[in-house]
Structure formats: C-alpha cells, structure tokens
Design an enzyme around this catalytic site. Sequence first.
Site, PDB file in Angstrom:
ATOM      1  N   GLU A 116       0.826  -1.215   0.000  1.00 26.66           N
ATOM      2  CA  GLU A 116       0.000   0.000   0.000  1.00 26.66           C
ATOM      3  C   GLU A 116       0.859   1.264   0.000  1.00 26.66           C
ATOM      4  O   GLU A 116       0.618   2.211   0.745  1.00 26.66           O
ATOM      5  CB  GLU A 116      -0.953  -0.003   1.201  1.00 26.66           C
ATOM      6  CG  GLU A 116      -1.947  -1.149   1.181  1.00 26.66           C
ATOM      7  CD  GLU A 116      -2.972  -1.063   2.301  1.00 26.66           C
ATOM      8  OE1 GLU A 116      -2.874  -0.120   3.112  1.00 26.66           O
ATOM      9  OE2 GLU A 116      -3.862  -1.931   2.365  1.00 26.66           O
ATOM     10  N   GLU A 138      -4.991  -9.260   1.296  1.00 24.06           N
ATOM     11  CA  GLU A 138      -5.582  -9.079   2.621  1.00 24.06           C
ATOM     12  C   GLU A 138      -7.083  -8.906   2.471  1.00 24.06           C
ATOM     13  O   GLU A 138      -7.561  -8.315   1.512  1.00 24.06           O
ATOM     14  CB  GLU A 138      -5.052  -7.809   3.325  1.00 24.06           C
ATOM     15  CG  GLU A 138      -3.672  -7.879   3.879  1.00 24.06           C
ATOM     16  CD  GLU A 138      -3.305  -6.581   4.584  1.00 24.06           C
ATOM     17  OE1 GLU A 138      -4.230  -5.821   4.974  1.00 24.06           O
ATOM     18  OE2 GLU A 138      -2.107  -6.320   4.732  1.00 24.06           O
TER      19      GLU A 138
END
Length: 288
Positions: free
Chosen positions: A115, A253
Amino acid sequence: APAFMALLVSVLAAVPTRVQSMGVCYGMMGNNLPPPSEVIQLYKSNRIGRLRLYDPNHGALNSLRGSNIEVILGLQNGWKKHIASGMEHARWWVQKEVKDFWPDVKIDYIQGGNEIPPVTGTSSLTSFQVPALVGEAGLGNDIKVSTSVDMTLIGNSYPPSQGSFRNDVRWFTDPIVGFQASNGAPLLVNVYPYFSYSGNPGQISLPYALFTAPNAVVQDGRQYRNLFDAMLDSVYAAMTAGGGQWVGIVVSESGWPSAGYHGTAYNLIQHAKEGSPRKPYLNIIKVA
C-alpha cells in the site's frame, strides 16, 4: 480489543481449476508474540497452506524450511529507497532474503511494498530492480514479483463493470499493471468490504457486505450478491481499461472485526472457492 482476521485470497489467472488452499497473513506488530517456530507449527497442525510475511523475518523463514507452505514474501516499504539507490543493495537483498532460503522455503511471490502511497518519485516495484535481479538469479520462472495496493486507488467502483483507477494516480497504476501484464504476474490487492460498508452504511446493506444477501443486490449485466465480488470485479475492470485484461489478482488481505463492531460475522472463507461474476472460471484460493 477487537481484532481483524487478515485473509489472504488468491485468484488463479491461468486455467479453470477448483484446487483449494488456505493461508493466513503472519503479522508481527504486537506484544508478547509467540516465537516463529510455534506459529509455523500452528500453520502445519491446521493444514494452512499459504502464508504472507510482511518482511523477511529470518526466524519465520528458517521455521518455514521444508514445510511446503507457499509464501508471499514482503519487501519492507522502508527498504525501497535503499534498493532503488543502487543495484548492489537489490542484489544483496535478493541473495540474503530470497536465495539463502529458497527452495527450502517455497516462496511464490515477492511483494515489492505494501500500500505504498502514489506520491511523486515512488515506484511500488523499486524501479523494477528486484524483478530484474530475481530473473538474474535464475528464479524468474519460480518466483513472481508484484506489489500490494489498496482500494483507495480505485476512483469509481460502481457499477463494477465501470471500475477505474483514479485519474490522479494513473501515472502510478498504469506502469504497474503493464509490468504485471508483461511478466505474467498477478497484482496483489487488499480488499476490505468492512471499510466500504462502515464508511457508507446508509447505502450498503449489511447482508450484502457479509455474504448473506439471499438474492442479487446489484444488477450490472452480471448479478452481485456480495460486496467483495463487486469490489474485486471493479479492480478487474480498472486493469482492463489500463491494458491489463489478462492480469490476475491475488487478494493479499481481507478481513472483518472479530468483536466490538456492528455485524462482526464474515463469510469469505465459505465463498472463496467460487469465482467472481466477472471471472467465474477463476478459483479464489482460500487463505484464512
């Protein structure tokens, strides 16, 4: 305190298949953690076949030797600047964190950052040096290199067929998608229906977010009964618009609060053996 169950979910991008696997993200941000040897033994005893390491912890990697557990190995965000500063750093990293453990440790993917925010000067694949060195080390046919992005890069996700990356981050996402397409590697995506639901509970129904809607909630040429599939397909649509129609997705995730929030049940594991409406022939490989 309420916790998130971090799920790792893979979508096979090759042939239609129904092979199932399960895995758990192994996070180490906490106190009084058990030693890696006990954690890996827990994976083995529960037949958990996949694992995501956010950094190359040598205790965990040594405990994984000979386990046949498939691993996504993370390159820490903080290491990016070192690797980008010179090939010698990238070469050292590949040797010490990958070659010294492979093939005793079954490393399937190297995750080049997690990210990473799209700000000027960043590259989620560390200027593509790690992918080049994985190939140089003779591991290119065995280990794929990708990066993990989140849903904030998606500017439009509704309807799913019109999914697109934000215009202000296309300079960042298009080269990544192009690189994954040219190398036959999937994109890693963190997909959390909880955040979408909790940010907009007035327009997103809880059953739609929890995989419990009895009927289709969204009609978009395809029928969507859950928010997870809609989010996933919006990323597929965004990649297709950027020339990555053949790029697969590994959901690196997902999860839901285990306590303390409204609607704490989560049914992704039961759903994971199915494909999404846009890619029904691709099996989502379960990771718990």
